[in-house]
Design a protein around this motif. Sequence first.
Motif, PDB file in Angstrom:
ATOM      1  N   PHE A 135      -8.010  -4.079  -7.737  1.00 55.14           N
ATOM      2  CA  PHE A 135      -9.131  -3.773  -6.861  1.00 55.14           C
ATOM      3  C   PHE A 135      -8.641  -2.895  -5.720  1.00 55.14           C
ATOM      4  N   ILE A 136      -9.314  -1.777  -5.521  1.00 54.70           N
ATOM      5  CA  ILE A 136      -8.934  -0.833  -4.475  1.00 54.70           C
ATOM      6  C   ILE A 136     -10.175  -0.526  -3.645  1.00 54.70           C
ATOM      7  N   PRO A 137     -10.176  -0.856  -2.350  1.00 59.70           N
ATOM      8  CA  PRO A 137     -11.348  -0.570  -1.522  1.00 59.70           C
ATOM      9  C   PRO A 137     -11.497   0.920  -1.276  1.00 59.70           C
ATOM     10  N   ALA A 138     -12.620   1.280  -0.700  1.00 56.97           N
ATOM     11  CA  ALA A 138     -12.946   2.695  -0.522  1.00 56.97           C
ATOM     12  C   ALA A 138     -11.909   3.430   0.336  1.00 56.97           C
ATOM     13  N   ASP A 139     -11.367   2.776   1.347  1.00 60.62           N
ATOM     14  CA  ASP A 139     -10.403   3.472   2.206  1.00 60.62           C
ATOM     15  C   ASP A 139      -9.009   3.543   1.590  1.00 60.62           C
ATOM     16  N   ARG A 140      -8.780   2.824   0.516  1.00 63.06           N
ATOM     17  CA  ARG A 140      -7.533   2.826  -0.259  1.00 63.06           C
ATOM     18  C   ARG A 140      -6.310   2.420   0.552  1.00 63.06           C
ATOM     19  N   LYS A 141      -6.512   1.776   1.665  1.00 60.73           N
ATOM     20  CA  LYS A 141      -5.374   1.376   2.492  1.00 60.73           C
ATOM     21  C   LYS A 141      -4.749   0.067   2.038  1.00 60.73           C
ATOM     22  N   SER A 177      -0.523  -3.745   1.173  1.00 57.79           N
ATOM     23  CA  SER A 177      -1.014  -2.808   2.185  1.00 57.79           C
ATOM     24  C   SER A 177      -0.260  -1.488   2.077  1.00 57.79           C
ATOM     25  N   HIS A 178      -1.016  -0.406   2.139  1.00 59.68           N
ATOM     26  CA  HIS A 178      -0.412   0.940   2.115  1.00 59.68           C
ATOM     27  C   HIS A 178      -1.258   1.825   3.002  1.00 59.68           C
ATOM     28  N   ASN A 179      -1.092   1.638   4.297  1.00 62.85           N
ATOM     29  CA  ASN A 179      -1.979   2.255   5.287  1.00 62.85           C
ATOM     30  C   ASN A 179      -1.932   3.772   5.302  1.00 62.85           C
ATOM     31  N   ASN A 180      -0.784   4.352   4.984  1.00 67.06           N
ATOM     32  CA  ASN A 180      -0.696   5.815   5.072  1.00 67.06           C
ATOM     33  C   ASN A 180      -0.691   6.463   3.687  1.00 67.06           C
ATOM     34  N   ILE A 181      -1.473   5.896   2.799  1.00 66.39           N
ATOM     35  CA  ILE A 181      -1.568   6.454   1.447  1.00 66.39           C
ATOM     36  C   ILE A 181      -2.183   7.842   1.510  1.00 66.39           C
ATOM     37  N   ALA A 182      -1.667   8.750   0.687  1.00 67.56           N
ATOM     38  CA  ALA A 182      -2.142  10.130   0.685  1.00 67.56           C
ATOM     39  C   ALA A 182      -3.207  10.328  -0.387  1.00 67.56           C
ATOM     40  N   THR A 183      -3.904  11.450  -0.278  1.00 68.33           N
ATOM     41  CA  THR A 183      -5.037  11.723  -1.164  1.00 68.33           C
ATOM     42  C   THR A 183      -4.641  11.727  -2.639  1.00 68.33           C
ATOM     43  N   ASN A 184      -3.462  12.244  -2.957  1.00 65.92           N
ATOM     44  CA  ASN A 184      -3.079  12.356  -4.363  1.00 65.92           C
ATOM     45  C   ASN A 184      -2.185  11.220  -4.824  1.00 65.92           C
ATOM     46  N   ASP A 185      -2.140  10.136  -4.055  1.00 66.33           N
ATOM     47  CA  ASP A 185      -1.302   8.986  -4.430  1.00 66.33           C
ATOM     48  C   ASP A 185      -2.052   8.032  -5.355  1.00 66.33           C
ATOM     49  N   TYR A 186      -1.324   7.530  -6.336  1.00 67.64           N
ATOM     50  CA  TYR A 186      -1.822   6.474  -7.197  1.00 67.64           C
ATOM     51  C   TYR A 186      -1.151   5.153  -6.831  1.00 67.64           C
ATOM     52  N   ILE A 187      -1.829   4.066  -7.124  1.00 62.09           N
ATOM     53  CA  ILE A 187      -1.300   2.735  -6.837  1.00 62.09           C
ATOM     54  C   ILE A 187      -0.928   2.082  -8.161  1.00 62.09           C
ATOM     55  N   THR A 188       0.294   1.607  -8.236  1.00 61.00           N
ATOM     56  CA  THR A 188       0.773   1.006  -9.473  1.00 61.00           C
ATOM     57  C   THR A 188       1.390  -0.356  -9.189  1.00 61.00           C
ATOM     58  N   GLY A 195      -4.069   2.462 -10.635  1.00 61.65           N
ATOM     59  CA  GLY A 195      -5.416   2.900 -10.310  1.00 61.65           C
ATOM     60  C   GLY A 195      -5.428   3.854  -9.146  1.00 61.65           C
ATOM     61  N   TYR A 196      -6.575   4.498  -8.967  1.00 55.41           N
ATOM     62  CA  TYR A 196      -6.739   5.415  -7.843  1.00 55.41           C
ATOM     63  C   TYR A 196      -7.777   4.877  -6.850  1.00 55.41           C
ATOM     64  N   LYS A 197      -8.903   4.393  -7.376  1.00 56.16           N
ATOM     65  CA  LYS A 197      -9.928   3.814  -6.510  1.00 56.16           C
ATOM     66  C   LYS A 197     -10.772   2.821  -7.301  1.00 56.16           C
ATOM     67  N   VAL A 245       8.439 -11.540 -10.200  1.00 54.68           N
ATOM     68  CA  VAL A 245       8.276 -10.735  -8.980  1.00 54.68           C
ATOM     69  C   VAL A 245       7.324  -9.601  -9.312  1.00 54.68           C
ATOM     70  N   TYR A 246       6.358  -9.395  -8.422  1.00 54.73           N
ATOM     71  CA  TYR A 246       5.352  -8.352  -8.624  1.00 54.73           C
ATOM     72  C   TYR A 246       5.522  -7.286  -7.536  1.00 54.73           C
ATOM     73  N   TYR A 247       5.645  -6.041  -7.979  1.00 49.23           N
ATOM     74  CA  TYR A 247       5.884  -4.929  -7.070  1.00 49.23           C
ATOM     75  C   TYR A 247       4.655  -4.023  -7.014  1.00 49.23           C
ATOM     76  N   CYS A 248       4.316  -3.648  -5.818  1.00 41.99           N
ATOM     77  CA  CYS A 248       3.298  -2.635  -5.582  1.00 41.99           C
ATOM     78  C   CYS A 248       4.007  -1.327  -5.271  1.00 41.99           C
ATOM     79  N   LEU A 249       3.527  -0.261  -5.850  1.00 45.08           N
ATOM     80  CA  LEU A 249       4.188   1.023  -5.669  1.00 45.08           C
ATOM     81  C   LEU A 249       3.136   2.114  -5.534  1.00 45.08           C
ATOM     82  N   VAL A 250       3.318   2.972  -4.554  1.00 45.65           N
ATOM     83  CA  VAL A 250       2.408   4.108  -4.366  1.00 45.65           C
ATOM     84  C   VAL A 250       3.158   5.373  -4.737  1.00 45.65           C
TER      85      VAL A 250
END
Lengths: 113, 113
Positions: free
Chosen positions: B63-69, B23-34, B50-52, B85-90
């Motif tokens: 998989f990234i939903p439309a709201d990217r949260k 979960s990354h609820n406050n992701i910004a427009t120019n953020d990528y998810i890694t 990915g971006y979307k 261990v798997y890390y999510c990073l924005v």
Amino acid sequence: DTAVSQTPKYLVTQMGNDKSIKCEQNLGHDTMYWYKQDSKKFLKIMFSYNNKELIINETVPNRFSPKSPDKAHLNLHINSLELGDSAVYFCASSPPGETYEQYFGPGTRLTVT
Amino acid sequence: LAKTTQPISMDSYEGQEVNITCSHNNIATNDYITWYQQFPSQGPRFIIQGYKTKVTNEVASLFIPADRKSSTLSLPRVSLSDTAVYYCLVVPYGGGSARQLTFGSGTQLTVLP
């Protein structure tokens, strides 16, 4: 032909000492980083550095300082070591503009006694 | 800062598909998810970014939903060697504050025989 290498792999030292950890990358990357991973596996960035700019995480004590003799090296100097500095330190590098894809070294386990 | 939240641990059996959600609820427009993978006594290894929508490579799908949260890392037919261990990073594209490269505690995936 290791991409990102660090030395030493293990470092045991006493409180109050000054120590350095060396990092070298042969990927031709412009940006290098130092991370600290604590016992709870949180991986926190300490520094980001390229040949133009040093970006410091403001939570890092000024006892820690990066030194870059050239583009392929970013060494980490630590003064007046404290017990809380015990952790695994990772060096990483990334290509220009692509900070989401970083290449990490094998880590240096620092133990302060 | 786009703070991320992941499950602390997950168990699976060999041959199953594993989905790890971040979960990354406050992701910004120019953020990528890694996403990164880390084995014991090694540095993290980049898996996918990915971006979307959906991104797939030889290792995983993202998989990234439309709201990217949120985002979901999907590992097809896991094996024992996927235990890590798997890390999510924005991360903002092109860099940003050094503090934004803090990985968090990650998800410990254990694959059982």
